[in-house]
Design an enzyme around this catalytic site. Structure first.
Site, mmCIF file in Angstrom:
data_model
loop_
_atom_site.group_PDB
_atom_site.id
_atom_site.type_symbol
_atom_site.label_atom_id
_atom_site.label_comp_id
_atom_site.label_asym_id
_atom_site.label_seq_id
_atom_site.Cartn_x
_atom_site.Cartn_y
_atom_site.Cartn_z
ATOM 1 N N ARG A 69 0.856 -1.200 0.000
ATOM 2 C CA ARG A 69 0.000 0.000 0.000
ATOM 3 C C ARG A 69 0.887 1.243 0.000
ATOM 4 O O ARG A 69 0.571 2.249 -0.624
ATOM 5 C CB ARG A 69 -0.958 -0.007 1.202
ATOM 6 C CG ARG A 69 -1.607 1.361 1.449
ATOM 7 C CD ARG A 69 -2.944 1.301 2.191
ATOM 8 N NE ARG A 69 -2.945 0.452 3.361
ATOM 9 C CZ ARG A 69 -2.295 0.733 4.516
ATOM 10 N NH1 ARG A 69 -1.591 1.837 4.638
ATOM 11 N NH2 ARG A 69 -2.367 -0.108 5.527
ATOM 12 N N TYR A 122 -15.759 16.588 -16.650
ATOM 13 C CA TYR A 122 -16.169 15.196 -16.513
ATOM 14 C C TYR A 122 -17.263 15.098 -15.441
ATOM 15 O O TYR A 122 -17.133 15.667 -14.355
ATOM 16 C CB TYR A 122 -14.943 14.365 -16.129
ATOM 17 C CG TYR A 122 -15.265 12.921 -15.871
ATOM 18 C CD1 TYR A 122 -15.756 12.100 -16.882
ATOM 19 C CD2 TYR A 122 -15.085 12.366 -14.611
ATOM 20 C CE1 TYR A 122 -16.059 10.781 -16.638
ATOM 21 C CE2 TYR A 122 -15.379 11.038 -14.361
ATOM 22 C CZ TYR A 122 -15.870 10.247 -15.384
ATOM 23 O OH TYR A 122 -16.176 8.940 -15.142
HETATM 24 C C1 LIG Z 1 -12.682 9.263 -16.973
HETATM 25 C C2 LIG Z 1 -12.292 10.590 -16.469
HETATM 26 C C3 LIG Z 1 -12.054 10.801 -15.111
HETATM 27 C C4 LIG Z 1 -12.271 9.720 -14.064
HETATM 28 O O1 LIG Z 1 -11.348 8.700 -14.162
HETATM 29 P P1 LIG Z 1 -11.630 7.167 -13.782
HETATM 30 O O2 LIG Z 1 -10.374 6.482 -14.128
HETATM 31 O O3 LIG Z 1 -12.821 6.724 -14.566
HETATM 32 O O4 LIG Z 1 -11.915 7.151 -12.302
HETATM 33 C C5 LIG Z 1 -11.639 12.061 -14.713
HETATM 34 N N1 LIG Z 1 -11.477 13.060 -15.614
HETATM 35 C C6 LIG Z 1 -11.704 12.895 -16.922
HETATM 36 C C7 LIG Z 1 -11.503 14.030 -17.863
HETATM 37 C C8 LIG Z 1 -12.120 11.658 -17.398
HETATM 38 O O5 LIG Z 1 -12.371 11.504 -18.713
#
Ligand SMILES: *Cc1c(COP(=O)(O)O)cnc(C)c1O
Length: 391
Positions: A69, A122
């Site tokens: 970890r 996002y």
């Molecule tokens: C997909 C995405 C995230 C989140 O990432 P995960 O790996 O799905 O947790 C954050 N920011 C952007 C711009 C993304 O496209």
């Protein structure tokens, strides 16, 4: 392996940074250290047995290991590579992009702090601020003057998901710093090959490595990269204390993807520009969002701060919501699915898929919007596929 030189280019770093042959076996790629704990040479003695202190690299073998970890050699190799690619001093690899975002925000903010977030981002990032961090005591605004609002952090995505808006990173860094705030940049859409925010003044870069960095739609992961040693130490403390690190196999898969990042991004960009150009001339398309188009409002800033414009293209269907939804089910090569940045092309309907969590919020997306993650397949095949689905 020959030592890396400061002048070595991105493509060289992607293949060699953090990836010297294994000191025990000579294996040319870092093995998957699928291990939880490590033999200690006496209580309080050297940790990590034979590996401790084998190379002079910044971190991977130096500290020794006691528990995965806290640190793991395969994850360390990925972290060293990502730090080099972003031009930072340290990277931390996480189980997902969201885990990276959460770790960064809760390390640099305290309950009661004010944060500025973008009006286009996002959906999961908005959900984190609105549903999780707000309950923790963080106050956010989508639009406000940084100094008057007393923001301690500005969060920005560029290009944004899903509208491909462009933010001027250097200008925002100046605004943030003159108000005593930090600037965090979600660099997922660009990848470090196209854009390096730390060099433009950002304090922290966040990635969903699930996307372009991994690049093959076979692993979920995230990363934070910083250029300040004190911040790096605080992030490492938080990551260890809350246990959100990437597992060894996921780190290994991501590192395998990183090696070809430059080659993939060049092809993604060329294919995306071709698809976007076709869409601008298509009668069933009302508006095209791609920063590589000269008529895109962010084109000049994008050209200034990016090496290329990436593989994401969004557009509004001229016949409205129902037509947009229907076309998403009619492509042959573009697979209907969430996520992005893999070698294979994907199509999706943001309003009810990736951005369902922003419905009714200031971040809501147009109901006739279709988002394409343009893959690295044959350009003409992709163009023909989108054209046929629009017909
Ligand atoms: C997909 C995405 C995230 C989140 O990432 P995960 O790996 O799905 O947790 C954050 N920011 C952007 C711009 C993304 O496209």
């Amino acid at each position: 392996m020959a030592q890396l030189k400061p002048s070595d280019g991105f493509e060289t770093l992607a293949i060699h940074a953090g990836q010297e042959p294994d000191p025990i076996t000579g294996a040319v790629v870092p093995p998957i250290y699928q291990v939880s704990t490590y033999k200690q040479d006496g209580v309080g003695g050297v940790r990590g047995g034979l590996h401790a202190g084998v190379t002079s690299g910044p971190g991977r073998w130096q500290e020794g290991y006691e528990y995965s970890r806290t640190a793991n050699p395969t994850r360390g190799a990925l972290e060293e590579c990502l730090a080099a690619l972003e031009g930072g001093i340290r990277a931390l690899a996480f189980a997902s992009g969201m885990a990276a975002e959460d770790c960064l925000i809760r390390t640099v903010c305290r309950p009661g702090d004010h944060v500025l977030i973008p009006h286009d981002a996002y959906g999961g990032t908005y959900r984190l601020f609105d549903k999780v961090l707000a309950a923790w005591g963080l106050v956010y605004a989508v639009r406000a003057a940084v100094a008057e609002y007393g923001a301690s952090l500005i969060w920005v995505e560029t290009p944004t998901n899903p509208l491909l808006s462009i933010a001027d990173i250097s200008a925002l860094a100046q605004i943030a710093h003159s108000a005593g705030a930090m600037l965090a940049v979600d660099n997922t859409f660009a990848s470090p090959y196209l854009q390096q925010p730390l060099g433009l003044g950002a304090d922290a870069v966040v990635h969903s490595t699930t996307k372009y960095i991994g690049g093959h739609s076979d692993v979920v992961g995230g990363a934070i990269v910083v250029s300040d040693a004190d911040l790096a130490a605080r992030l490492a403390f938080m990551q260890n204390a809350t246990g959100s690190a990437a597992g060894a196999f996921d780190a290994w898969l991501t590192l395998r993807g990183v090696k070809t990042l430059s080659v993939r991004m060049d092809r993604h960009g060329a294919n995306a520009l071709a698809v976007a150009t076709m869409l601008t001339r298509h009668p069933k398309v009302a508006e095209v969002y791609y920063p590589g188009l000269t008529e895109h409002p962010g084109h000049e800033i994008a050209a200034k701060q990016m090496r290329g414009f990436g593989g994401m293209v969004s557009f509004r269907h001229a016949d409205g919501e129902a037509a947009a939804i229907e076309m998403c089910g009619r492509t042959r090569l573009f697979t209907l699915g969430e996520s992005l940045g893999g070698v294979e092309s994907l199509i999706e309907y943001p309003a009810s898929m990736t951005h369902a969590s922003v419905v009714g919020s200031p971040l809501a997306v147009p109901p006739d919007l279709v988002r394409l993650s343009v893959g690295i397949e044959n350009r003409d095949d992709l163009i023909e596929d989108v054209r046929a689905a629009l017909a």
